[in-house]
Design an enzyme around this catalytic site. Structure first.
Site, short mmCIF file in Angstrom:
data_model
loop_
_atom_site.label_atom_id
_atom_site.label_comp_id
_atom_site.label_asym_id
_atom_site.label_seq_id
_atom_site.Cartn_x
_atom_site.Cartn_y
_atom_site.Cartn_z
CG ASP A 52 -1.70 1.45 1.35
OD1 ASP A 52 -1.83 2.01 0.58
OD2 ASP A 52 -2.91 1.15 2.76
CG ASN B 272 -3.05 5.34 -1.23
OD1 ASN B 272 -3.18 4.37 -0.88
ND2 ASN B 272 -3.95 5.67 -2.27
CG ASP C 208 -5.99 3.15 0.40
OD1 ASP C 208 -5.36 2.15 0.42
OD2 ASP C 208 -6.08 2.97 -0.82
CG ASP D 83 -1.35 1.84 -3.91
OD1 ASP D 83 -0.15 1.51 -3.85
OD2 ASP D 83 -1.77 2.23 -2.96
CG ASP E 247 -6.68 -12.11 -13.86
OD1 ASP E 247 -6.66 -13.39 -14.24
OD2 ASP E 247 -5.53 -13.20 -12.60
CG ASP F 238 -10.69 -15.34 -13.94
OD1 ASP F 238 -9.65 -16.20 -12.73
OD2 ASP F 238 -12.02 -15.68 -13.85
CD GLU G 115 -8.74 -20.73 -12.90
OE1 GLU G 115 -8.42 -20.49 -11.78
OE2 GLU G 115 -9.45 -19.32 -13.09
CG HIS H 13 -5.87 -14.82 -6.70
ND1 HIS H 13 -5.11 -15.90 -7.41
CD2 HIS H 13 -6.72 -15.18 -6.69
CE1 HIS H 13 -6.25 -15.97 -8.58
NE2 HIS H 13 -7.52 -15.77 -8.17
CG ASP H 14 -8.41 -18.10 -6.49
OD1 ASP H 14 -8.86 -17.70 -5.99
OD2 ASP H 14 -8.07 -18.60 -8.10
C1 NOJ Z 1 -10.57 -18.17 -10.84
C2 NOJ Z 1 -10.10 -16.90 -10.23
O1 NOJ Z 1 -9.07 -17.20 -9.69
C3 NOJ Z 1 -11.19 -16.64 -8.61
O2 NOJ Z 1 -10.02 -15.82 -8.15
C4 NOJ Z 1 -11.87 -16.82 -9.30
O3 NOJ Z 1 -13.42 -16.23 -8.28
C5 NOJ Z 1 -13.07 -16.86 -10.32
N1 NOJ Z 1 -11.94 -17.31 -11.26
C6 NOJ Z 1 -13.87 -15.94 -10.99
O4 NOJ Z 1 -13.59 -15.22 -11.48
#
Ligand code: NOJ
Length: 541
Positions: free
Chosen positions: A21, A23, A25, A29, A98, A199, A241, A314-315
């Protein structure tokens, strides 16, 4: 196979909300990313996969896009984005965007129009159906729990949303939708990006009436059209993906002769510690299953496709907590997992914080969680009668917020991520797990990753060599060779905290250690006992 720059590259994924971050908040960013480019340069990566930075109401943290050609206010401006591309270029780092085009946000202007009436010119940009007996058109489920159909009361039709109801699915059968997408992609390509991470691209050929979602009949036709209209001759890295891919399907996407994508990002190994299709139903990992799954993909694509190598994104939960040991052997096991993966064939992906050995998090209350997938599942399972504790165990093990806590830069309040309270709590172990500590310690996980990247850069065998699994049935050790012409690299990893003997009887007399997570590893394979999580990469001379 024609050699490509992305065969020998290493990708680093940034989830901007949690990276840095600038700034104060409390939200990461773009300028925060720019501040840390030198850190990434030091690590040695070539490419950043940037999770979405586009305008979004953040129902799914940016994966619900309301304007593909504008930047989310919290993240900065298009000028910041242009500067990020420039500053990246100066350091030889490409930015892969992405591309989220299975769905938009319900606040995208196309959907706002589409909802207005059945005759609206944008109606057909989305997937609308009449109800069946006053109910949903069919029993398709959303990946984020509940039905995949939502009734729009005004027009009395249902629209499809395979994710949240604020993520209506685009209708790829409509050529206008496809043209809009390609135009938008070209806008970003013209800005000089390095490519796209696509995605849930395997869903765009869906046939919802037949309840076919992944790998629909027209999927590859659409991707080939996308290639003709946008990607062709641009020398980009494109990665799909592709959850449900088999090696055969993997080749369809990534065989150079087919003009689709550079590589696939498939999840077979990631699904090994769950019961069936349901990620929340936990089961322990069996190492032999992991060997089989990874080795299958190492060999099956041959010269007709290209893999991504990853433990994290991130999932997914943090790998050191998932299949390593995030307590006594955190550093050793993180390095072991890194060595195991980075010795393989494919393009490695490092998810932010993985190079620091960041761990899963356990928040006390469900209220501290942010991720829509976990929150929806929690509600659904409570309603079905599951116990709170049982659901929390699943969230602790698999929840996506494990990967989304702020990056731990130093031991100051909020871990140097921000001077204000972050949008999601920082993992309390930031006091000792942080980038500052890692950078000051030449034996840190960070420098182990750095060396793995250097080894890849300097050894074609790591990039193109043939893979061969050793000791297939060994329950403790994961070992394999990579061979190119007369060069052989041997990787031997003890996957667990107990000592394990490497029962490999033949060959390999003269060995040089390229990298190990112990300072005094042996070069004698006879009676080699591997200590807890010991991982050694040898060159066979
Ligand atoms: C896959 C992404 O990696 C995930 O984070 C997202 O929630 C779903 N696709 C929907 O876009």
């Amino acid at each position: 196979m024609e050699k490509k720059w992305w065969h020998s590259s290493v990708v680093y994924q940034i989830y901007p909300r949690s990276f840095k971050d600038s700034n104060n908040d409390g939200i990461g960013d773009i300028n925060g990313i720019i501040e840390k480019l030198d850190y990434l340069k030091e690590l040695g990566i070539d490419v950043i996969w940037l999770s979405p930075v586009y305008k979004s109401p953040n129902d799914d943290n940016g994966y619900d896009i309301s304007d593909y050609c504008d930047i989310m206010d919290e993240f900065g401006t298009m000028d910041d984005m242009d500067r990020l591309l420039d500053e990246g270029n100066k350091r030889g780092i490409k930015i892969v965007m992405d591309l989220v085009v299975n769905h938009t946000s319900d606040e995208h202007k196309w959907f706002i129009e589409a909802k207005k009436s059945k005759n609206n010119e944008y109606r057909d940009y989305y997937i609308w159906r009449d109800g069946f007996n006053d109910k949903e058109p069919n029993d398709l489920d959303s990946i984020f729990s509940g039905s995949a159909w939502e009734l729009d009361k005004e027009t009395n039709q249902y629209y499809l949303h395979l994710f949240s109801k604020k993520q209506p699915d685009l209708n790829w059968e409509n050529p206008k939708v496809r043209t809009e997408v390609y135009k938008m992609m070209n806008y970003w390509i013209d800005k000089g990006i390095g490519g796209f991470r696509m995605d849930v691209i395997d869903l765009i050929g869906k046939l919802p009436d037949n309840k076919i979602t992944a790998n629909g009949p027209k999927l590859h036709e659409y991707i080939q059209e996308m290639n003709r209209e946008s990607l062709k001759d641009k020398d980009l890295l494109t990665v799909g993906e592709t959850w449900g891919a088999t090696p055969e399907i993997g080749k369809m996407y990534s065989n150079q002769a087919r003009n689709e994508l550079s590589m696939i990002f498939q999840f077979e190994h990631i699904m090994l510690d769950q019961e069936g299709e349901e990620k929340w139903d936990l089961k322990p990992l069996n190492l032999l299953d992991l060997k089989r799954a990874l080795s299958k993909w190492q060999t099956a694509l041959g010269d007709e496709g290209w893999n991504s190598l990853f433990w994290n994104n991130h999932d997914l939960p943090r790998i050191v907590s998932r299949w390593g040991n995030d307590k006594e052997y955190r550093v050793k096991s993180a390095k072991m997992l890194a060595t195991l993966l980075h010795g393989m064939k494919g393009t490695p992906y490092i998810y932010q914080g993985e190079e620091l050995g960041m761990t899963n998090v356990k928040f006390n209350s469900i209220k501290d969680y942010n991720d829509i997938e976990s929150l929806n599942m929690y509600k659904e399972r409570i309603a079905k009668g599951y116990k709170h504790e049982e659901i929390m165990e699943s969230i602790y093990a698999k929840g996506r917020d494990n990967a989304r806590t702020p990056i731990q830069w130093d031991d100051s309040e909020y871990g140097g991520f921000s001077n204000s309270k972050p949008w999601i709590d920082i993992n309390e172990n930031y006091k000792y797990i942080n980038a500052k500590n890692c950078l000051e310690d030449k034996n840190s996980i960070f420098y182990h990753y750095k060396k793995l990247i250097e080894i890849r850069r300097n050894n074609e065998t790591i990039v193109y060599g043939d893979y061969n699994l050793l000791c297939e049935e060994d329950n403790n050790i994961f070992a394999y060779t990579r061979k190119l012409n007369d060069d052989t690299i041997l990787v031997v990893c003890n996957f667990y905290e107990n000592e394990a003997k490497f029962n490999y009887e033949y060959g390999f007399e003269d060995l040089e250690i390229l990298l190990s997570n112990y300072s005094d590893s042996s070069t004698n394979l006879r009676n080699l006992k591997l200590r807890p999580y010991e991982a050694i990469m040898y060159r066979v001379k």
